[in-house]
Design a protein around this motif. Sequence first.
Motif, mmCIF file in Angstrom:
data_model
loop_
_atom_site.group_PDB
_atom_site.id
_atom_site.type_symbol
_atom_site.label_atom_id
_atom_site.label_comp_id
_atom_site.label_asym_id
_atom_site.label_seq_id
_atom_site.Cartn_x
_atom_site.Cartn_y
_atom_site.Cartn_z
ATOM 1 N N ASN A 58 0.856 -1.255 0.024
ATOM 2 C CA ASN A 58 0.104 0.064 -0.073
ATOM 3 C C ASN A 58 0.855 1.215 -0.183
ATOM 4 O O ASN A 58 0.637 2.344 -0.687
ATOM 5 N N LEU A 59 1.836 1.302 0.729
ATOM 6 C CA LEU A 59 2.872 2.311 0.824
ATOM 7 C C LEU A 59 3.467 2.704 -0.471
ATOM 8 O O LEU A 59 3.699 3.676 -1.017
ATOM 9 N N LYS B 23 3.903 5.716 -5.641
ATOM 10 C CA LYS B 23 3.860 5.791 -6.960
ATOM 11 C C LYS B 23 2.816 6.938 -7.369
ATOM 12 O O LYS B 23 3.180 7.603 -8.294
ATOM 13 N N GLU B 24 1.665 7.199 -6.426
ATOM 14 C CA GLU B 24 0.766 7.864 -6.789
ATOM 15 C C GLU B 24 1.200 9.276 -6.383
ATOM 16 O O GLU B 24 1.004 10.407 -7.283
ATOM 17 N N LEU B 25 1.992 9.608 -5.569
ATOM 18 C CA LEU B 25 2.543 10.628 -5.102
ATOM 19 C C LEU B 25 3.483 11.188 -6.192
ATOM 20 O O LEU B 25 3.927 12.273 -6.465
ATOM 21 N N GLU B 26 4.452 10.357 -6.433
ATOM 22 C CA GLU B 26 5.465 10.320 -7.404
ATOM 23 C C GLU B 26 4.786 10.998 -8.958
ATOM 24 O O GLU B 26 5.099 11.769 -9.536
ATOM 25 N N GLU C 144 5.140 14.488 -10.716
ATOM 26 C CA GLU C 144 5.381 14.740 -12.106
ATOM 27 C C GLU C 144 4.550 15.791 -12.924
ATOM 28 O O GLU C 144 5.084 16.215 -13.607
ATOM 29 N N LEU C 145 3.269 15.617 -12.364
ATOM 30 C CA LEU C 145 2.356 16.298 -12.888
ATOM 31 C C LEU C 145 2.495 17.785 -12.698
ATOM 32 O O LEU C 145 2.359 18.598 -13.479
#
Length: 260
Positions: free
Chosen positions: A213-214, A219-222, A226-227
């Motif tokens: 989960n972490l 990955k989501e935060l990365e 990037e966005l």
Amino acid sequence: AKVENIKEVWDVLQVGNNARAVGSNNVNEHSSRSHCMLCIMVKAKNLLNGECTKSKLWLVDLAGSERLAKTDVQGERLKEAQNINRSLSALGDVISALAAKSSHIPYRNSKLTHLLQDSLGGDAKTLMFVQISPSDQDLGETLSSLNFATRVTGVELGPVKKQVDTSELQKTKAMLEKARSECRMKDESIRKLEDNLQSMENKAKGKDNIHRNLHEKIKELEGQVELKTSMQNQSEKQISQLSEKLKGKEETCTTLQHKV
């Protein structure tokens, strides 16, 4: 005496023979004044199941029953003869009681019968040889001996049974029970270890899920970073373009001021 070979057997027999009382009287020059009793005990163990059996063999040479009137012995020899006849009478009483299947067998009336108690009844087998004399002058002793032998033949001891040493069997059973107890304790320990291992595996699985989960959040935060970085780059380009337009307008404004 524990014996390992034939020589040791003969040595033990010689010691017993030297201790035996022998004397002379009017009837016999070398009369045995005591009973000779040799007991052989053999113990066997079954190495497969641990069962132990014990066997006992009595070899007894009884002193002869002699009439005091014929032997004409005195003093110590008289006492010996009386003791011999008394022990033989006790043996005869035991045999009579066995033949009559009496509830009480008088084994303790004599040291001889007391020693032979486990071999004269119960699970034993007894064989008796009677020595008689062909001489006419010994007719009384011969008839007495034959009558004694007749009483012996009337005794039925029953079938011989195997004598199992229960003490060794109990030891084997105790060892077996101890081994079983230790086995149960080890099984319990193994079960607890398996439970602990299962618990640790469950904890490890939980930690793996948390880690997964972490990792997904990272990955989501990365992706968000990037966005935002891409949007920042676009904003910087727009600012650069606006800056260039602003410079052009400033130049136009300066030119118009000069003209004014």
